[in-house]
Write a protein that holds these residues in place. Structure first.
Motif, mmCIF file in Angstrom:
data_model
loop_
_atom_site.group_PDB
_atom_site.id
_atom_site.type_symbol
_atom_site.label_atom_id
_atom_site.label_comp_id
_atom_site.label_asym_id
_atom_site.label_seq_id
_atom_site.Cartn_x
_atom_site.Cartn_y
_atom_site.Cartn_z
ATOM 1 N N ILE A 1 -7.357 3.568 6.839
ATOM 2 C CA ILE A 1 -6.463 3.520 5.992
ATOM 3 C C ILE A 1 -4.983 3.800 6.337
ATOM 4 C CG2 ILE A 1 -8.409 3.766 4.182
ATOM 5 C CD1 ILE A 1 -7.831 6.663 4.387
ATOM 6 N N ALA A 2 -4.102 3.622 5.269
ATOM 7 C CA ALA A 2 -2.764 4.244 5.711
ATOM 8 C C ALA A 2 -2.497 5.614 5.423
ATOM 9 C CB ALA A 2 -1.814 3.312 4.886
ATOM 10 N N ARG A 3 -3.182 6.170 4.351
ATOM 11 C CA ARG A 3 -2.978 7.686 4.020
ATOM 12 C C ARG A 3 -4.107 8.129 3.400
ATOM 13 N NH1 ARG A 3 2.201 9.488 0.388
ATOM 14 N NH2 ARG A 3 2.309 11.841 0.836
ATOM 15 N N PHE B 1 -1.471 7.378 9.148
ATOM 16 C CA PHE B 1 -1.181 5.632 9.128
ATOM 17 C C PHE B 1 -2.300 4.983 9.586
ATOM 18 C CE2 PHE B 1 -0.028 7.741 13.283
ATOM 19 C CZ PHE B 1 -0.551 7.070 14.035
ATOM 20 N N SER B 2 -2.427 3.752 9.193
ATOM 21 C CA SER B 2 -3.225 2.822 9.534
ATOM 22 C C SER B 2 -3.268 2.743 11.219
ATOM 23 C CB SER B 2 -3.181 1.482 8.782
ATOM 24 O OG SER B 2 -4.263 0.893 8.966
ATOM 25 N N GLY B 3 -4.493 2.951 11.770
ATOM 26 C CA GLY B 3 -4.650 2.827 13.088
ATOM 27 C C GLY B 3 -4.454 3.864 13.913
ATOM 28 N N ALA C 1 -2.553 7.216 -2.189
ATOM 29 C CA ALA C 1 -1.337 6.041 -2.412
ATOM 30 C C ALA C 1 -0.508 6.161 -1.123
ATOM 31 C CB ALA C 1 -0.666 6.252 -3.615
ATOM 32 N N HIS C 2 -0.316 4.982 -0.879
ATOM 33 C CA HIS C 2 0.534 5.030 0.393
ATOM 34 C C HIS C 2 1.830 3.839 0.069
ATOM 35 C CE1 HIS C 2 -2.044 1.569 1.028
ATOM 36 N NE2 HIS C 2 -0.887 0.915 1.219
ATOM 37 N N GLY D 1 -1.511 -1.288 3.834
ATOM 38 C CA GLY D 1 -0.647 -0.621 4.805
ATOM 39 C C GLY D 1 -0.987 -0.788 6.279
ATOM 40 N N ARG D 2 -1.181 -2.062 6.327
ATOM 41 C CA ARG D 2 -1.679 -2.209 7.891
ATOM 42 C C ARG D 2 -1.075 -3.508 8.334
ATOM 43 N NH1 ARG D 2 -6.204 -0.024 10.469
ATOM 44 N NH2 ARG D 2 -6.984 -1.083 12.412
ATOM 45 N N PHE D 3 -0.640 -3.672 9.478
ATOM 46 C CA PHE D 3 -0.028 -5.061 10.110
ATOM 47 C C PHE D 3 -1.289 -5.768 10.258
ATOM 48 C CE2 PHE D 3 3.412 -1.994 11.721
ATOM 49 C CZ PHE D 3 4.386 -2.394 11.026
#
Length: 741
Positions: free
Chosen positions: A43-45, A102-104, A133-134, A665-667
């Motif tokens: 997840i991104a956040r 951040f994601s990753g 929420a991101h 929220g991820r490439f």
């Protein structure tokens, strides 16, 4: 090629690379080596509620799993450590707490006695997270953006406005107002990030890391883990590309050293390709430009407002709009730069940071204004050429941009260009020609170097810099050989070792200027000692001769114009019983001279594209890049650098885009199948012209560096050529098929 060139030497490290003798970070081994595999955040956040590792630990071969729950106390928790190139803020601390930024993001490290076991174990780790929420959309975060803070070293803030842009735009007979944008891009070097940490019996560590800065790595690791200065050594003899991604230490090195220290084992950690997309990247940017000009084509107003991205925890900034105030002569200029915080890892420098993005916007806008005036785009640029730096109000140390325009246009045959869009074609194939200006800073930073000349005539030169494929090994060897009149084959360059004399990271196009000057200075000291020894020989043929009349060439110390009166270098050393001559030196910029001038590298880029009128397919068939970069040390490697930059400029224009799934929220195109880079079929003819340029201020060598200038302006030249071919102005990179149809 110009007479300023010093040679056309093959890479001295080339044989090692093509025969497989060159060892990279993941090639080094140690007894009982453990393999590390990273588990990353999905997840991104948010926050980690729990990490279940029992199943993974039960997997045969898995030895240990590090998470934030059992990370030992580290020195950096108290020191709030910042690395040499880090922006303001709090640097990311791997496995420090339960917060997901951040994601990753790395959330666990699985150690096993085989790569397969580590991979399998990592797949069995289960994460339970609380998602928050991101925000990853740059435009949506514009309302929350803020002005550029105090810039980090080397990144000057936009200059104060000059003149009155508002009035100038209202009164301008011709003006444009447009928005341009660039997508995020990832470096994607061939070699992924990797670290091999070798645990020595005395408790010290030898760390083999993929990095552009062994000194930066060592400072980071010793401070974070509390090692003494002699307890940790960083080596990076060969680097398989980096392009700015290796300037800062990454969590790969941290994790390998953490595991090696705690387990007292040899450890290797290597990133998967998809995990490379969780590292820094070239941030997206949005540019609003307004230009005004007289009916005759003289620029009267430039306004450039840009929005860039940073992370939530650091304020990464680039010199993104400054180029718009300094490239052309214009009395009224206003520049603004804001950044917006996103839930991503901190962006990082990527070849020509700021300039690659900012100059694309500027040069596209300049082209648009020239077309609106009905002027030849090249003539418009020549008309508005700046004889002195408008931003700094200083003369240039040297500037041969007009000659770049002239020689580039002549080689490209610009005079044959059709004036109207779509006026050049071959059947259903539309042909377009575009031009753009390139500019980059030329810098020198302090550097040390050591030179040791042995009685056998072999010379070793060393500095703790890096070679990421740019030819630093060869540059050091060429400078040393020419200073002492030796063959390049008789010089052994050493770098990529933190025990060597202090030297800067490899980046910013300043390595040759900085490390090269230090190497030359050390060799000049040896030269002075050699001449003294030769003159003091019994029966010396050089006795009483002024040092200014003595030259060193072909391994001999001779009188100018009289080769018969000479002594061989090895003869002098052996007859005097000198086993070696060793000199170490520090070279620093001559700031008193340099502060009085503006020091820049310039280029003119000409591009040809061919577009299928029916299908919209697009190819860059020809590029001519004329560069004024001071003294060229070695034609072969310098040309290679410019060609590589041009290829990347083509890639920026047509191919590269890291696609963000804002919902997650991820490439999402995190591999080399989905992330497009050009192959041979995508690149046509590339011609490089080095325009002769002499500069006695920039540094004693007169060099400016060629690492970045090849990419700056290339994307704009391609985009401008696309407009000339099709009549369609694409203002958002990359130019993909859907934008043309």
């Amino acid at each position: 090629m110009s007479g300023a060139a010093m040679g056309n030497v093959n890479r001295v490290d080339g044989p090692a690379k093509v025969t497989g003798k060159a060892k990279y970070a993941s090639d080094f081994r140690g007894d009982g080596l453990l393999y590390g595999r990273i588990v990353d955040a999905p997840i991104a956040r948010g926050r980690i509620l729990s990490i279940e590792t029992e199943a993974a630990l039960a997997c045969p071969g898995v030895v240990y799993i590090f998470t934030h729950d059992d990370q030992p106390s580290l020195a950096w928790l108290e020191r709030n450590y910042r690395d040499q190139v880090g922006p303001d803020g709090s640097p990311f601390r791997p496995l420090h707490d339960d917060v997901i930024r951040f994601s990753g993001q790395v959330v666990a490290l699985v150690l096993a006695d085989s790569l397969e076991a580590a991979r399998h174990g990592a797949g069995l780790v289960r994460l339970r997270c609380e998602q928050e929420a991101h925000a990853t959309d740059l435009e949506e975060q514009r309302p929350e953006s803020f002005e550029e803070p105090d810039s980090r070293s080397g990144m000057g803030k936009p200059p104060e406005p000059r003149g009155d842009v508002g009035i100038a735009l209202v009164e301008a007979p011709a003006s444009i107002q447009e928005r341009y944008s660039t997508s995020p891009q990832h470096h994607n070097p061939m070699e992924p990030f990797a670290t091999t940490a070798i645990w020595e019996r005395d408790g010290s560590l030898t760390v083999y890391d993929k990095t552009q800065a062994v000194m930066n790595d060592k400072k980071y690791l010793t401070q974070v883990f509390g090692f003494g200065k002699d307890e940790l050594q960083v080596l990076s003899p060969f680097v398989g590309g980096a392009f700015g991604s290796g300037l800062r230490p990454h969590h790969v090195a941290f994790l390998a050293v953490l595991a090696a220290r705690e387990l007292k084992r040899n450890v290797r950690v290597v990133l998967e390709r998809k995990q490379m997309f969780a590292l820094g990247f070239r941030p997206p940017s949005i540019h609003d430009l307004q230009l005004g000009a007289t009916a005759a084509g003289h620029l009267t107003a430039v306004a450039h407002d840009a929005l860039g991205a940073t992370s939530r925890f650091e304020n990464y900034v680039e010199q993104i709009v400054n180029w718009s105030g300094g490239t052309y002569d214009c009395p009224n200029v206003r520049l603004g730069y804001r950044i917006a915080a996103l839930d991503v890892n901190t962006p990082c420098d990527m070849r020509a940071p700021g300039a690659a993005s900012g100059v694309f916007a500027l040069e596209s806008a300049v082209d648009e204004l020239a077309w609106k005036l009905g002027m030849d785009p090249l003539e418009f640029r020549i008309l508005n050429h700046a004889a002195k730096d408008p931003n700094e109000e200083k003369p240039y140390s040297s500037k041969q941009l007009l000659e770049c325009y002239r020689q580039g246009a002549e080689r490209f045959e610009w005079h044959r260009r059709g004036h109207d869009c779509g006026s050049m074609r071959d059947g259903s194939i539309l042909i377009g020609w575009g031009v753009a200006t390139g500019v980059w800073d030329a810098m020198q930073v302090p550097s040390s170097a050591k030179a040791v000349l042995g009685a056998n005539g072999k010379l070793t030169v060393s500095a703790a810099t890096s070679d990421i494929g740019t030819g630093t090994y060869t540059m050091m060897a060429v400078i040393a050989a020419r200073t002492l009149g030796l063959s390049v084959d008789d010089v052994v360059p050493q770098l990529g070792d933190s025990r060597l004399p202090m030297a800067p990271l490899e980046g910013g196009s300043f390595t040759a200027a900085s490390v090269g000057t230090a190497v030359q200075k050390a060799c000049l000291k040896i030269r002075k000692r050699l001449i003294r020894l030769a003159k003091d020989l019994d029966g010396s043929l050089l006795a009483g001769v002024d040092e200014k009349e003595i030259i060193l060439e072909n391994g001999r110390i001779a009188i100018k114009g009289d080769a018969s009166r000479s002594h061989g270098i090895t003869e002098v050393l052996q007859r005097t019983g000198t086993k070696e001559i060793s000199r170490k030196t520090l070279a620093i910029p001559s700031l008193l001279k340099q502060r009085k001038v503006s020091i820049k590298t310039h280029s003119a880029v000409f591009a040809e594209v061919k577009v299928d009128e029916d299908l919209g397919t697009l190819h860059v068939t020809r590029v001519v890049c004329a560069v004024a970069a001071g003294q060229i040390l070695n034609l072969k490697t310098a040309r290679s650098q410019i060609m590589g930059g041009v290829v990347w400029g083509i890639s920026m224009a047509l191919h590269e885009e890291s696609v963000m799934d804002h919902a997650h929220g991820r490439f999402i195109n995190h591999d080399l199948a989905g992330y497009h880079i050009p192959v041979n079929a995508d690149v046509g003819s590339i011609e490089v012209i080095f325009v002769e340029e002499k500069d006695s201020v920039v540094n004693p060598l007169g060099v400016k560096g060629v690492g970045e200038i090849g990419i700056v302006g290339t994307a704009a030249a391609v985009a401008n050529a696309v407009f000339h071919a099709t009549g369609k102005r694409v203002r958002s990179l990359p130019i993909t098929l859907d934008k043309l149809l």
